[in-house]
Scaffold this motif. Sequence first.
Motif, short mmCIF file in Angstrom:
data_model
loop_
_atom_site.label_atom_id
_atom_site.label_comp_id
_atom_site.label_asym_id
_atom_site.label_seq_id
_atom_site.Cartn_x
_atom_site.Cartn_y
_atom_site.Cartn_z
N ARG A 6 0.94 -0.96 -0.23
CA ARG A 6 0.54 -0.14 -0.13
C ARG A 6 1.07 0.90 0.46
O ARG A 6 1.49 0.98 0.89
CB ARG A 6 -1.04 -0.24 1.19
N VAL A 7 0.55 2.20 -0.97
CA VAL A 7 1.18 3.93 -1.02
C VAL A 7 1.23 4.49 0.66
O VAL A 7 -0.40 4.34 0.42
CB VAL A 7 0.92 5.11 -1.92
N VAL A 8 2.19 4.44 1.46
CA VAL A 8 1.53 5.12 2.32
C VAL A 8 2.16 6.49 2.76
O VAL A 8 2.52 7.64 3.44
CB VAL A 8 2.24 4.69 3.98
N ALA A 9 3.49 6.65 1.76
CA ALA A 9 4.13 8.14 1.45
C ALA A 9 4.41 8.48 -0.15
O ALA A 9 4.84 7.06 -1.03
CB ALA A 9 4.98 8.35 2.54
N PHE A 10 4.75 9.81 -0.48
CA PHE A 10 5.50 10.30 -1.74
C PHE A 10 5.27 11.95 -1.62
O PHE A 10 4.64 12.38 -0.73
CB PHE A 10 4.06 9.34 -3.24
N ALA A 11 6.91 11.72 -2.11
CA ALA A 11 7.03 13.15 -3.08
C ALA A 11 6.44 12.86 -4.65
O ALA A 11 7.20 12.29 -5.33
CB ALA A 11 8.12 12.95 -2.08
N VAL A 12 6.66 14.76 -4.57
CA VAL A 12 6.95 14.89 -6.19
C VAL A 12 7.73 16.39 -6.19
O VAL A 12 7.38 17.03 -5.65
CB VAL A 12 5.31 15.28 -6.70
N LEU A 13 8.19 15.75 -6.63
CA LEU A 13 9.85 16.51 -7.28
C LEU A 13 9.86 16.81 -8.60
O LEU A 13 10.06 16.31 -9.68
CB LEU A 13 11.06 15.78 -7.40
N GLU A 19 14.81 26.50 -11.29
CA GLU A 19 15.53 25.54 -9.74
C GLU A 19 14.57 24.52 -9.54
O GLU A 19 12.92 24.01 -9.86
CB GLU A 19 14.51 26.82 -9.51
N GLU A 20 15.00 24.05 -9.03
CA GLU A 20 14.54 22.79 -7.72
C GLU A 20 13.45 22.87 -7.24
O GLU A 20 13.24 23.48 -6.02
CB GLU A 20 15.23 21.84 -7.75
N LYS A 21 11.75 22.07 -7.19
CA LYS A 21 10.59 22.23 -6.59
C LYS A 21 10.28 21.41 -5.86
O LYS A 21 10.37 19.55 -6.27
CB LYS A 21 9.74 23.00 -7.22
N LEU A 22 10.00 20.85 -4.97
CA LEU A 22 9.24 19.46 -3.55
C LEU A 22 7.98 20.43 -4.39
O LEU A 22 7.30 21.20 -3.68
CB LEU A 22 9.72 19.78 -2.23
N PHE A 23 7.54 20.17 -5.39
CA PHE A 23 6.09 20.25 -5.17
C PHE A 23 4.52 19.83 -4.56
O PHE A 23 3.68 20.35 -4.31
CB PHE A 23 5.33 19.84 -6.71
N GLN A 24 5.33 18.18 -3.57
CA GLN A 24 4.31 17.66 -2.96
C GLN A 24 4.78 16.77 -2.17
O GLN A 24 5.47 16.19 -2.68
CB GLN A 24 3.21 16.78 -4.14
N CYS A 25 4.74 16.67 -0.79
CA CYS A 25 5.14 15.49 -0.22
C CYS A 25 3.71 15.42 1.12
O CYS A 25 3.17 15.86 1.36
CB CYS A 25 6.45 16.29 0.27
N HIS A 26 3.24 13.63 1.04
CA HIS A 26 2.38 13.49 1.83
C HIS A 26 2.50 12.19 2.38
O HIS A 26 3.50 11.03 1.46
CB HIS A 26 0.97 12.72 0.59
N VAL A 27 2.19 12.59 3.40
CA VAL A 27 2.70 11.12 4.16
C VAL A 27 0.55 9.84 4.35
O VAL A 27 -0.18 11.09 5.09
CB VAL A 27 3.13 11.25 5.41
N ASP A 28 0.04 9.07 5.02
CA ASP A 28 -1.26 8.55 5.19
C ASP A 28 -0.88 8.75 6.59
O ASP A 28 -0.58 8.78 7.46
CB ASP A 28 -0.99 7.28 5.38
N PRO A 29 -2.12 10.33 6.55
CA PRO A 29 -2.19 11.10 8.35
C PRO A 29 -1.93 9.16 9.20
O PRO A 29 -1.87 9.58 10.60
CB PRO A 29 -3.68 11.65 7.81
N GLU A 30 -2.43 8.72 9.04
CA GLU A 30 -3.11 7.33 9.88
C GLU A 30 -1.56 6.89 10.36
O GLU A 30 -1.24 6.41 11.63
CB GLU A 30 -3.53 6.31 9.11
#
Length: 95
Positions: A6-13, A19-30
């Motif tokens: 199960r995907v529980v965390a991901f990032a979008v660079l 410039e390099e950007k971190l567009f999204q960083c997500h961790v399952d709130p649980e």
Amino acid sequence: MLREDRVVAFAVLGFRTGEEKLFQCHVDPELWRAGLGSALHRACVTAWRDAAVTAARLEVFGPNRRAQAFYARQGWVEDGQVDDHVTMSLAVPSR
């Protein structure tokens, strides 16, 4: 990041407007406060280092103080605001 298939965390660079950007960083709130966000951030820093990136930026929703505090603990520095988002920058640490 996967846990039990199960995907529980991901990032979008990504690279945008010079410039390099971190567009999204997500961790399952649980799974908050289980170290996944920090591990994911370390993986982002490793990817940036491997690509010879020396600085990165992100935007975080202004009222999201929890996320801002997380990024500050990881070394990000608030450097402005765009509409309702706080902008932050990170000097990518060398090895």
